[in-house]
Design a protein around this motif. Structure first.
Motif, PDB file in Angstrom:
ATOM      1  N   PRO A  71     111.582 -11.468  19.871  1.00  0.00           N
ATOM      2  CA  PRO A  71     110.852 -12.653  19.404  1.00  0.00           C
ATOM      3  C   PRO A  71     111.760 -13.745  18.877  1.00  0.00           C
ATOM      4  CG  PRO A  71     109.830 -10.636  18.568  1.00  0.00           C
ATOM      5  CD  PRO A  71     111.126 -10.237  19.209  1.00  0.00           C
TER       6      PRO A  71
ATOM      7  N   THR B 139     105.519 -12.697  20.866  1.00  0.00           N
ATOM      8  CA  THR B 139     104.356 -12.901  20.007  1.00  0.00           C
ATOM      9  C   THR B 139     104.691 -13.923  18.921  1.00  0.00           C
ATOM     10  OG1 THR B 139     105.007 -11.026  18.613  1.00  0.00           O
ATOM     11  CG2 THR B 139     103.467 -10.583  20.405  1.00  0.00           C
ATOM     12  N   VAL B 140     103.779 -14.865  18.719  1.00  0.00           N
ATOM     13  CA  VAL B 140     103.986 -15.943  17.754  1.00  0.00           C
ATOM     14  C   VAL B 140     102.726 -16.102  16.916  1.00  0.00           C
ATOM     15  CG1 VAL B 140     104.503 -18.391  17.426  1.00  0.00           C
ATOM     16  CG2 VAL B 140     105.549 -17.143  19.330  1.00  0.00           C
ATOM     17  N   GLU B 141     102.888 -16.064  15.615  1.00  0.00           N
ATOM     18  CA  GLU B 141     101.753 -16.259  14.723  1.00  0.00           C
ATOM     19  C   GLU B 141     101.263 -17.701  14.819  1.00  0.00           C
ATOM     20  OE1 GLU B 141     100.660 -15.734   9.966  1.00  0.00           O
ATOM     21  OE2 GLU B 141     102.496 -14.859  10.802  1.00  0.00           O
TER      22      GLU B 141
ATOM     23  N   TYR C  10     108.068 -21.553  25.124  1.00  0.00           N
ATOM     24  CA  TYR C  10     107.762 -21.158  23.747  1.00  0.00           C
ATOM     25  C   TYR C  10     108.509 -22.020  22.729  1.00  0.00           C
ATOM     26  CZ  TYR C  10     104.495 -17.363  24.107  1.00  0.00           C
ATOM     27  OH  TYR C  10     103.335 -16.647  24.287  1.00  0.00           O
TER      28      TYR C  10
ATOM     29  N   ASN D  37     103.123 -25.925  17.367  1.00  0.00           N
ATOM     30  CA  ASN D  37     102.331 -24.946  16.613  1.00  0.00           C
ATOM     31  C   ASN D  37     102.114 -25.401  15.164  1.00  0.00           C
ATOM     32  OD1 ASN D  37     101.002 -22.649  15.792  1.00  0.00           O
ATOM     33  ND2 ASN D  37     102.816 -21.331  15.802  1.00  0.00           N
TER      34      ASN D  37
ATOM     35  N   GLN E 133     112.953 -18.758  18.977  1.00  0.00           N
ATOM     36  CA  GLN E 133     113.110 -19.537  17.758  1.00  0.00           C
ATOM     37  C   GLN E 133     114.506 -20.140  17.666  1.00  0.00           C
ATOM     38  OE1 GLN E 133     112.146 -16.706  14.716  1.00  0.00           O
ATOM     39  NE2 GLN E 133     110.110 -16.317  15.528  1.00  0.00           N
TER      40      GLN E 133
ATOM     41  N   ASN F 265     106.380 -23.738  19.890  1.00  0.00           N
ATOM     42  CA  ASN F 265     106.722 -23.655  18.468  1.00  0.00           C
ATOM     43  C   ASN F 265     106.759 -25.027  17.816  1.00  0.00           C
ATOM     44  OD1 ASN F 265     106.967 -20.894  17.899  1.00  0.00           O
ATOM     45  ND2 ASN F 265     108.975 -20.786  18.847  1.00  0.00           N
TER      46      ASN F 265
END
Length: 570
Positions: free
Chosen positions: A295, A364-366, A341, A348, A299, A345
């Protein structure tokens, strides 16, 4: 009189401290009682209460017990093998493993009278502990630094600890066959766990386990290149594969058809790694490929992807529009998911409703509503897209546009006020436009819906420690694609190889073709222009193709000409 009394009541280090007038006999008695109440040794109490300077106690203890003294300021506490003792034992014993020499583990302590500490560490680490005296106050700080660093790094994990890694399977059906004792053999468990852990340490993207008639080969894919790392005996191939199938919740009795599974490895309370597992029956057994899903890879931040400044600006402008279609294209393993992603992000926030349809969800990303495709149950990209459109979406991400139905829904969503991000498997950006036309999307829908098309590759990054300048004839450089004016101040580098890298490369850098639709391109699409015409138009409009972007990375010293040739050759 005082000396005799001291000899009767105190000995060793306390006696030395009293004789050196660093501590009075009366204070020693009082502090001894307080230490007993706290159930710690008197030395530990003196250090923790800062009643005597830690360096003074350590230096006197070093003389008294003949134990070497070390200043912890000279040690990088972020790289200590703390897993040899474990957090609980380190905090309980107030001791810190420093380094290993053969079968000896050197341990930093501030209280040499606490003999139980070394016994506990010997039992836990299965090594012979050797005490090194340090200052008590510095030891407290060093323990916190070392444990915090170890929480996100498993670099120094022992083979013995490999059996106890927290590993769970995915959400697939549970194994239908009974697990045999062979599969749970400690050596097999340790070996499989070590393979998985080593792959994480080395930044590997895939693990290939391949059975042949006389050998069993294990390879890692690092920076896009496969390399062999082990050849365990072919006789244990079945047990290794069965162990992996049990871990990923597959049916170990079924060896005739491919299976998919998932493994979750918890490294610490702050870091977990997922492995996507696939088996495929071959002539001499089942081949297993594990895709490592970290994950943290999503980032990185947009600055680390490798965009040129103008490309980054175009990408940010496209994803910040309220509607439209953003397409990322490239072969498998070219970094499309990480790019998407990274954009998600950025988007998000609490104000946006973001939904993704993927096959499978890799990161997986909150804060993002992620849906795994399940064609057997009727959950396809098209059906997921329809559901998203009924759930008040702002941003939709579709893992891949594979068919006309999915393409039509994505285009309509982009035209009706939604930002849609997706991928296609084409070689470059102009081919993507033709691919949509071939699918059956009308040209007028394409030019009204598409905000951005981005083709990408991942090139290996030159190692900063060993790369060397290289000079090539001008004719060779011009044939490679450089312009005449670029040759004047061109400095290129070549891969060498050292202890810090693999064959001269370490890490990867993105190479991009970022294309927005200009008025000329829209006209060309409406007039039925082919891929070559679109590519020529894109260059004329100032958009670099993949080759030109790769050469820019060569000029910047990020990668080599050989690597650009490898990933952009026709």
């Amino acid at each position: 009189m005082n000396t005799a009394s001291t000899d009767l009541q105190f000995s060793g280090l306390i006696r030395r401290l009293i004789e050196k007038e660093l501590l009075t006999e009366n204070d020693a008695r009082i502090y001894s009682q307080e230490a007993q109440k706290k159930q710690v040794s008197l030395i530990r109490y003196l250090v923790s209460s800062q009643l005597i300077d830690g360096k003074v106690i350590a230096s006197q203890a070093s003389i008294e017990f003949g134990v070497p003294f070390l200043d912890l300021d000279a040690i990088d506490c972020r790289k200590l093998p703390v897993m040899l003792a474990g957090e609980k034992l380190i905090r309980k014993c107030h001791a810190l493993p420093l380094f290993i020499r053969g079968k000896t583990l050197f341990v930093a302590i501030s209280d040499p009278t606490d003999f139980n500490t070394l016994d506990d560490i010997k039992f836990h680490s299965r090594l012979n502990p050797e005490a090194i005296l340090v200052e008590g106050d510095k030891l407290v700080k060093a323990i916190e630094v070392a444990l915090e660093a170890a929480d996100t790094s498993m670099t120094d994990m022992l083979d013995e600890d490999l059996e106890n890694l927290d590993i769970t399977g995915g959400e697939e059906e549970t194994a239908k066959a009974e697990v045999t004792s062979d599969i749970d053999d400690a050596p097999i468990v340790r070996y499989v766990n070590k393979i998985l852990l080593d792959s994480i340490k080395q930044g590997v993207s895939d693990i290939h386990m391949e059975p042949y008639e006389k050998v069993f080969r294990i390879r890692y894919r690092s920076d896009g290149i496969l390399r062999q790392v082990a050849t365990p005996p072919a006789s244990i191939a079945g047990r290794l594969v069965s162990r992996l199938k049990v871990m990923s919740k597959m049916d170990i009795a079924e060896r005739r058809i491919p299976q998919d599974g998932r493994i979750k490895m918890t490294l610490s309370k702050n870091r977990a790694i997922d492995f996507r597992v696939n088996t495929c029956p071959t002539l001499f057994g089942e081949k297993v490929v594990l895709r490592i899903l970290d994950p943290t890879s999503a980032q990185l931040g947009i600055e680390k992807l490798g965009f040129e400044p103008e490309q980054q600006q175009i990408f940010l402008e496209a994803i910040n529009k309220p509607y439209g279609l953003v397409l990322v294209t490239g072969p498998t393993g070219s970094g499309k998911t990480v790019t998407l992603y990274t954009g998600l992000n950025i988007l998000n926030t609490v104000e946006r409703n973001i939904s993704t349809a993927e096959d499978p969800v890799e990161i997986t990303v909150e804060g993002i509503n992620q849906v795994n495709m399940n064609p057997k149950a009727g959950l396809t990209f098209a059906s997921a897209l329809r559901a998203f459109l009924r759930q008040d979406p702002d941003v939709i991400m579709v893992g891949e546009i594979r068919d006309l139905e999915t393409a039509e829904i994505a285009v309509k969503a982009a035209q009706t006020g939604h930002l849609v991000l997706s991928t296609l498997h084409t070689n470059d950006a102009p081919q993507t436009l033709n691919r949509l036309l071939q699918m059956g999307i009308p040209a007028f829908n394409i030019i009204s819906a598409v905000n951005l098309i981005m083709a990408q590759r991942l090139g290996r990054r030159l190692c900063e420690h060993c790369k060397v300048p290289v000079t090539l004839p001008d004719k060779v450089l011009l044939n490679a694609g450089f312009k005449q004016e670029e040759l004047r101040d061109l400095t290129m580098f070549s891969a060498v190889g050292c202890d810090h890298c693999t064959n001269g490369y370490k890490g990867r850098v993105g190479i991009y073709q970022v294309l927005t639709l200009t008025d000329k391109m829209r006209t060309l699409i409406l007039n039925g222009g082919n891929t070559d015409q679109l590519a020529e138009c894109a260059l004329a409009e100032g958009f670099n193709d993949l080759r030109r972007s790769g050469l820019n990375k060569v000029r910047m010293g990020m990668t080599s000409l050989e690597e650009v040739d490898r990933i952009t050759k026709e």
